[in-house]
Design a protein around this motif. Structure first.
Motif, PDB file in Angstrom:
ATOM      1  N   PRO A  32       0.801  -1.223   0.000  1.00  0.00           N
ATOM      2  CA  PRO A  32       0.000   0.000   0.000  1.00  0.00           C
ATOM      3  C   PRO A  32       0.839   1.282   0.000  1.00  0.00           C
ATOM      4  O   PRO A  32       0.294   2.365   0.040  1.00  0.00           O
ATOM      5  N   SER A  33       2.158   1.160  -0.073  1.00  0.00           N
ATOM      6  CA  SER A  33       3.010   2.346  -0.078  1.00  0.00           C
ATOM      7  C   SER A  33       2.731   3.204  -1.310  1.00  0.00           C
ATOM      8  O   SER A  33       2.489   2.688  -2.400  1.00  0.00           O
ATOM      9  N   THR A  34       2.785   4.506  -1.139  1.00  0.00           N
ATOM     10  CA  THR A  34       2.616   5.439  -2.258  1.00  0.00           C
ATOM     11  C   THR A  34       3.971   5.913  -2.782  1.00  0.00           C
ATOM     12  O   THR A  34       4.041   6.793  -3.629  1.00  0.00           O
ATOM     13  N   LEU A  35       5.040   5.311  -2.302  1.00  0.00           N
ATOM     14  CA  LEU A  35       6.390   5.684  -2.694  1.00  0.00           C
ATOM     15  C   LEU A  35       6.662   5.333  -4.147  1.00  0.00           C
ATOM     16  O   LEU A  35       6.242   4.291  -4.633  1.00  0.00           O
ATOM     17  N   SER A  36       7.376   6.223  -4.838  1.00  0.00           N
ATOM     18  CA  SER A  36       7.780   5.988  -6.223  1.00  0.00           C
ATOM     19  C   SER A  36       9.241   6.398  -6.382  1.00  0.00           C
ATOM     20  O   SER A  36       9.787   7.114  -5.542  1.00  0.00           O
TER      21      SER A  36
END
Length: 152
Positions: A32-36
């Protein structure tokens, strides 16, 4: 040695982004991480800016992507492009290198307001190595999830 390790980690982050489109760089590939990857590049621009320019050089400048000082805003790369993120990051890296090069020694200090204490350039460089190493681990997973590319 500190300079070499810091530059190695800077180059590793850039390598993890090589050959990807803007859309791939914005991909949040580890839910669910929104990291890119692009968010990491933007974050590291803020980190470089803060530690070298704001702390060591005592420049009274805001963050690049947040008027309120919220580092998390840099992670939101939903409308970011490679061009703007990398230009900002490379600009901050060049400032950092200049500040480090022009310093009398690694014992030069600056004040870190968040920590409420003075810190040396040596500590700043070690902290940046730690920060890049940690985020390059994230970049490893992000890149592998995008196209299977692994390695440093």
């Amino acid at each position: 040695m500190l300079r070499a390790f810091l530059d190695y980690h800077r180059a590793t982050l850039a390598m993890k982004c090589d050959g990807l489109s803007d859309a791939q760089l914005r991909e949040q590939s580890s839910p669910p991480s929104t990291l890119s990857l692009l968010g990491l590049v933007r974050h590291m621009a803020e980190v470089e800016r803060t530690w070298f320019r704001r702390v060591i050089n005592a420049e009274d400048i805001p963050l690049v992507w947040s008027a309120t000082g919220d580092f998390q805003e840099a992670y939101d790369a939903s409308s970011a492009t490679r061009a703007e993120a990398f230009a900002a990051w490379q600009r901050e890296v060049e400032h950092s290198r200049r500040i480090e090069r022009e310093a009398e020694s690694l014992d030069v200090t600056g004040h870190n307001a968040r920590w409420g204490e003075d810190v040396s350039l040596r500590l700043v460089m070690l902290h940046l190595i730690h920060e890049y190493a940690r985020h390059n681990g994230h970049a490893d997973f992000l890149r592998e999830a995008i196209d299977g590319t692994v390695g440093a």
